[in-house]
Design a protein around this motif. Structure first.
Motif, PDB file in Angstrom:
ATOM      1  N   ALA A   1       0.843  -1.199   0.000  1.00  0.00           N
ATOM      2  CA  ALA A   1       0.000   0.000   0.000  1.00  0.00           C
ATOM      3  C   ALA A   1       0.877   1.248   0.000  1.00  0.00           C
ATOM      4  O   ALA A   1       2.089   1.200   0.223  1.00  0.00           O
ATOM      5  CB  ALA A   1      -0.919   0.005   1.214  1.00  0.00           C
ATOM      6  N   ARG A   2       0.248   2.380  -0.251  1.00  0.00           N
ATOM      7  CA  ARG A   2       0.992   3.634  -0.236  1.00  0.00           C
ATOM      8  C   ARG A   2       1.195   4.135   1.185  1.00  0.00           C
ATOM      9  O   ARG A   2       0.371   3.892   2.072  1.00  0.00           O
ATOM     10  CB  ARG A   2       0.251   4.703  -1.042  1.00  0.00           C
ATOM     11  CG  ARG A   2       0.301   4.486  -2.547  1.00  0.00           C
ATOM     12  CD  ARG A   2      -0.314   5.653  -3.281  1.00  0.00           C
ATOM     13  NE  ARG A   2      -0.232   5.481  -4.735  1.00  0.00           N
ATOM     14  CZ  ARG A   2      -0.663   6.375  -5.614  1.00  0.00           C
ATOM     15  NH1 ARG A   2      -1.228   7.493  -5.199  1.00  0.00           N
ATOM     16  NH2 ARG A   2      -0.540   6.129  -6.910  1.00  0.00           N
ATOM     17  N   VAL A   3       2.297   4.852   1.382  1.00  0.00           N
ATOM     18  CA  VAL A   3       2.483   5.594   2.623  1.00  0.00           C
ATOM     19  C   VAL A   3       1.383   6.655   2.661  1.00  0.00           C
ATOM     20  O   VAL A   3       1.174   7.353   1.671  1.00  0.00           O
ATOM     21  CB  VAL A   3       3.873   6.262   2.666  1.00  0.00           C
ATOM     22  CG1 VAL A   3       4.040   7.060   3.951  1.00  0.00           C
ATOM     23  CG2 VAL A   3       4.977   5.227   2.522  1.00  0.00           C
ATOM     24  N   PRO A   4       0.631   6.775   3.757  1.00  0.00           N
ATOM     25  CA  PRO A   4      -0.500   7.702   3.796  1.00  0.00           C
ATOM     26  C   PRO A   4      -0.142   9.103   3.316  1.00  0.00           C
ATOM     27  O   PRO A   4       0.892   9.670   3.709  1.00  0.00           O
ATOM     28  CB  PRO A   4      -0.894   7.705   5.278  1.00  0.00           C
ATOM     29  CG  PRO A   4      -0.473   6.361   5.765  1.00  0.00           C
ATOM     30  CD  PRO A   4       0.789   6.041   5.026  1.00  0.00           C
ATOM     31  N   ASP A   5      -0.965   9.630   2.409  1.00  0.00           N
ATOM     32  CA  ASP A   5      -0.842  11.000   1.894  1.00  0.00           C
ATOM     33  C   ASP A   5       0.410  11.223   1.059  1.00  0.00           C
ATOM     34  O   ASP A   5       0.879  12.360   0.927  1.00  0.00           O
ATOM     35  CB  ASP A   5      -0.869  12.023   3.044  1.00  0.00           C
ATOM     36  CG  ASP A   5      -2.093  11.879   3.919  1.00  0.00           C
ATOM     37  OD1 ASP A   5      -3.205  11.715   3.372  1.00  0.00           O
ATOM     38  OD2 ASP A   5      -1.935  11.926   5.158  1.00  0.00           O
ATOM     39  N   THR A   6       0.976  10.150   0.514  1.00  0.00           N
ATOM     40  CA  THR A   6       2.147  10.279  -0.355  1.00  0.00           C
ATOM     41  C   THR A   6       1.952   9.377  -1.574  1.00  0.00           C
ATOM     42  O   THR A   6       0.992   8.616  -1.665  1.00  0.00           O
ATOM     43  CB  THR A   6       3.454   9.866   0.358  1.00  0.00           C
ATOM     44  OG1 THR A   6       3.568   8.437   0.370  1.00  0.00           O
ATOM     45  CG2 THR A   6       3.495  10.385   1.793  1.00  0.00           C
ATOM     46  N   ASP A   7       2.914   9.448  -2.502  1.00  0.00           N
ATOM     47  CA  ASP A   7       2.880   8.605  -3.701  1.00  0.00           C
ATOM     48  C   ASP A   7       3.881   7.452  -3.621  1.00  0.00           C
ATOM     49  O   ASP A   7       4.069   6.742  -4.607  1.00  0.00           O
ATOM     50  CB  ASP A   7       3.169   9.456  -4.948  1.00  0.00           C
ATOM     51  CG  ASP A   7       2.049  10.432  -5.253  1.00  0.00           C
ATOM     52  OD1 ASP A   7       0.881  10.075  -5.016  1.00  0.00           O
ATOM     53  OD2 ASP A   7       2.346  11.557  -5.710  1.00  0.00           O
ATOM     54  N   HIS A   8       4.537   7.285  -2.495  1.00  0.00           N
ATOM     55  CA  HIS A   8       5.472   6.180  -2.308  1.00  0.00           C
ATOM     56  C   HIS A   8       4.722   4.924  -1.860  1.00  0.00           C
ATOM     57  O   HIS A   8       3.773   5.006  -1.076  1.00  0.00           O
ATOM     58  CB  HIS A   8       6.543   6.529  -1.276  1.00  0.00           C
ATOM     59  CG  HIS A   8       7.686   7.324  -1.824  1.00  0.00           C
ATOM     60  ND1 HIS A   8       7.538   8.585  -2.334  1.00  0.00           N
ATOM     61  CD2 HIS A   8       9.023   7.010  -1.946  1.00  0.00           C
ATOM     62  CE1 HIS A   8       8.724   9.041  -2.738  1.00  0.00           C
ATOM     63  NE2 HIS A   8       9.638   8.106  -2.516  1.00  0.00           N
ATOM     64  N   THR A   9       5.174   3.764  -2.354  1.00  0.00           N
ATOM     65  CA  THR A   9       4.536   2.489  -2.058  1.00  0.00           C
ATOM     66  C   THR A   9       5.437   1.627  -1.178  1.00  0.00           C
ATOM     67  O   THR A   9       6.655   1.570  -1.387  1.00  0.00           O
ATOM     68  CB  THR A   9       4.216   1.730  -3.366  1.00  0.00           C
ATOM     69  OG1 THR A   9       3.369   2.549  -4.176  1.00  0.00           O
ATOM     70  CG2 THR A   9       3.508   0.416  -3.074  1.00  0.00           C
ATOM     71  N   VAL A  10       4.829   0.947  -0.224  1.00  0.00           N
ATOM     72  CA  VAL A  10       5.569   0.119   0.724  1.00  0.00           C
ATOM     73  C   VAL A  10       5.817  -1.267   0.127  1.00  0.00           C
ATOM     74  O   VAL A  10       4.890  -1.944  -0.308  1.00  0.00           O
ATOM     75  CB  VAL A  10       4.791  -0.035   2.040  1.00  0.00           C
ATOM     76  CG1 VAL A  10       5.575  -0.904   3.032  1.00  0.00           C
ATOM     77  CG2 VAL A  10       4.484   1.332   2.641  1.00  0.00           C
ATOM     78  N   ARG A  11       7.079  -1.663   0.104  1.00  0.00           N
ATOM     79  CA  ARG A  11       7.440  -3.027  -0.299  1.00  0.00           C
ATOM     80  C   ARG A  11       8.131  -3.697   0.875  1.00  0.00           C
ATOM     81  O   ARG A  11       9.131  -3.198   1.387  1.00  0.00           O
ATOM     82  CB  ARG A  11       8.360  -3.016  -1.524  1.00  0.00           C
ATOM     83  CG  ARG A  11       8.880  -4.401  -1.898  1.00  0.00           C
ATOM     84  CD  ARG A  11       9.523  -4.424  -3.284  1.00  0.00           C
ATOM     85  NE  ARG A  11      10.650  -3.517  -3.405  1.00  0.00           N
ATOM     86  CZ  ARG A  11      11.901  -3.820  -3.062  1.00  0.00           C
ATOM     87  NH1 ARG A  11      12.173  -5.003  -2.527  1.00  0.00           N
ATOM     88  NH2 ARG A  11      12.878  -2.947  -3.239  1.00  0.00           N
ATOM     89  N   CYS A  12       7.607  -4.835   1.303  1.00  0.00           N
ATOM     90  CA  CYS A  12       8.165  -5.559   2.445  1.00  0.00           C
ATOM     91  C   CYS A  12       9.103  -6.665   1.955  1.00  0.00           C
ATOM     92  O   CYS A  12       8.794  -7.353   0.992  1.00  0.00           O
ATOM     93  CB  CYS A  12       7.049  -6.172   3.286  1.00  0.00           C
ATOM     94  SG  CYS A  12       5.932  -4.950   4.034  1.00  0.00           S
ATOM     95  N   ASP A  13      10.218  -6.809   2.629  1.00  0.00           N
ATOM     96  CA  ASP A  13      11.201  -7.835   2.253  1.00  0.00           C
ATOM     97  C   ASP A  13      11.929  -8.278   3.513  1.00  0.00           C
ATOM     98  O   ASP A  13      12.812  -7.573   4.010  1.00  0.00           O
ATOM     99  CB  ASP A  13      12.179  -7.279   1.226  1.00  0.00           C
ATOM    100  CG  ASP A  13      13.161  -8.333   0.708  1.00  0.00           C
ATOM    101  OD1 ASP A  13      13.158  -9.456   1.254  1.00  0.00           O
ATOM    102  OD2 ASP A  13      13.910  -8.033  -0.226  1.00  0.00           O
ATOM    103  N   ALA A  14      11.534  -9.437   4.030  1.00  0.00           N
ATOM    104  CA  ALA A  14      12.134  -9.927   5.273  1.00  0.00           C
ATOM    105  C   ALA A  14      13.440 -10.655   5.053  1.00  0.00           C
ATOM    106  O   ALA A  14      14.122 -11.003   6.016  1.00  0.00           O
ATOM    107  CB  ALA A  14      11.142 -10.844   5.989  1.00  0.00           C
ATOM    108  N   SER A  15      13.826 -10.886   3.811  1.00  0.00           N
ATOM    109  CA  SER A  15      15.045 -11.642   3.541  1.00  0.00           C
ATOM    110  C   SER A  15      16.289 -10.791   3.767  1.00  0.00           C
ATOM    111  O   SER A  15      16.232  -9.559   3.767  1.00  0.00           O
ATOM    112  CB  SER A  15      15.026 -12.165   2.101  1.00  0.00           C
ATOM    113  OG  SER A  15      14.972 -11.091   1.175  1.00  0.00           O
ATOM    114  N   ALA A  16      17.423 -11.475   3.944  1.00  0.00           N
ATOM    115  CA  ALA A  16      18.701 -10.765   4.082  1.00  0.00           C
ATOM    116  C   ALA A  16      19.126 -10.223   2.715  1.00  0.00           C
ATOM    117  O   ALA A  16      18.817 -10.814   1.690  1.00  0.00           O
ATOM    118  CB  ALA A  16      19.750 -11.737   4.612  1.00  0.00           C
TER     119      ALA A  16
END
Length: 317
Positions: free
Chosen positions: A44-59
């Motif tokens: 999802a986007r960071v609230p009120d911005t155009d940046h999108t959250v990408r999750c990556d738990a790997s090293a």
């Protein structure tokens, strides 16, 4: 001190999901400094911005990336301070992205999460704090006493930093340096070959880690901004200075102090910059910047102090 492994993917998603409120378990912040919650969700986007959250738990990441709306030409690898709730810095990201959307429109924010230490004896940190190295020894020595007194001069802090009998977590910083090296290499591959920039930005104990890594491993970054930190392991770095790798030609390292910050007093940051110049010689340009009126966390939320810190970062974009 025992270190935990990276968060699993499920733990990372759970950590983001718990960001509905934030309390200061250390009681180090004033009520005005406690930031509002900024919930983030993978994809999802960071609230009120155009940046999108990408999750990556790997090293080596073990955290999140904020992908910009335009093709990334700059990556900022951010090292958070010691905390039991890394999501406090989600508010920082939202603040920065909203305050300078044009400046950060092609900037990717890389946010690794430090390992947790199972226990610590330092009164400033609770068990299971996320930290880049074990700072317990430092706060039981001259440096910790000097910070607690908040009356030490630049010279006094320089003597505390370079005390040859002081202990620090060399192994923890070594692991952090290797992790940052891998992150920098990955960002270099992902960015345009000739125009891409990689910056290292840290706050508090994250700034201390960034400063030490810049000195001991010389990551291939285009700049280091260390906000309200210090230089751990200074005595060892001075002793090994001739054998340390040299930073990139023209590299810049800027140590930033808050004018009213009792946690990382300006004389401590200034002293760290002076020692770092001795370690690196002419291999990098080390500067010290004072932001008047800024406290340890006042720049996390919108306002004059946040704008001042964004102004520092703009010099490197």
């Amino acid at each position: 001190m025992e270190r935990e492994a990276f968060l699993s993917a499920a733990s990372l998603r759970a950590l983001l999901a718990t960001n509905t409120t934030w309390t200061d378990s250390t009681r180090a912040l004033t009520p005005d400094e406690i930031p509002p919650a900024t919930p983030l969700s993978c994809g999802a986007r960071v609230p009120d911005t155009d940046h999108t959250v990408r999750c990556d738990a790997s090293a080596p990441l073990g955290g999140i990336v904020l992908e910009p709306p335009r093709r990334a030409t700059t990556s900022i690898i951010f090292l958070h301070g010691g905390t039991d709730g890394p999501w406090i810095y989600h508010t920082l990201f939202r603040t920065f992205l909203r305050s300078a959307p044009t400046a950060f429109a092609s900037v990717r924010w890389v946010f690794p999460i430090a390992p947790r230490y199972a226990s610590t004896a330092a009164p400033f940190f609770l068990p299971n704090f996320h930290m880049w190295s074990d700072v317990t020894p430092l706060f039981g020595q001259a440096l910790g006493r000097a910070v607690a007194d908040n009356t030490t001069t630049v010279g006094g802090f320089e003597a505390a930093l370079t005390d040859p009998t002081a202990h620090y977590d060399a192994l923890g910083l070594f692991f952090t340096a290797r992790r940052i090296d891998a992150l920098v290499a990955a960002e270099r591959r992902a960015l345009p070959r000739r125009r891409g920039k990689v910056l290292l930005f840290g706050h508090s104990l994250g700034a201390a880690a960034a400063t030490a890594v810049a000195a001991m491993s010389a990551p291939r970054v285009d700049g280091v901004v260390a906000a309200q930190g210090f230089l751990p392991g200074a005595a060892s770095l001075l002793r090994l200075a001739a054998a340390l790798p040299r930073p990139r030609r023209g590299g810049r390292i800027e140590l930033v102090a808050g004018g009213t910050d009792p946690s990382s007093p300006p004389p401590l940051v200034d002293a760290s910059a002076r020692v770092l110049r001795r370690v690196l010689g002419r291999a990098a340009r080390v500067s010290y910047t004072l932001l008047p009126g800024v406290t340890h966390f006042s720049w996390v939320t919108p306002g004059r102090d946040a704008d001042a810190m964004v102004g520092v970062l703009r010099r490197y974009l």
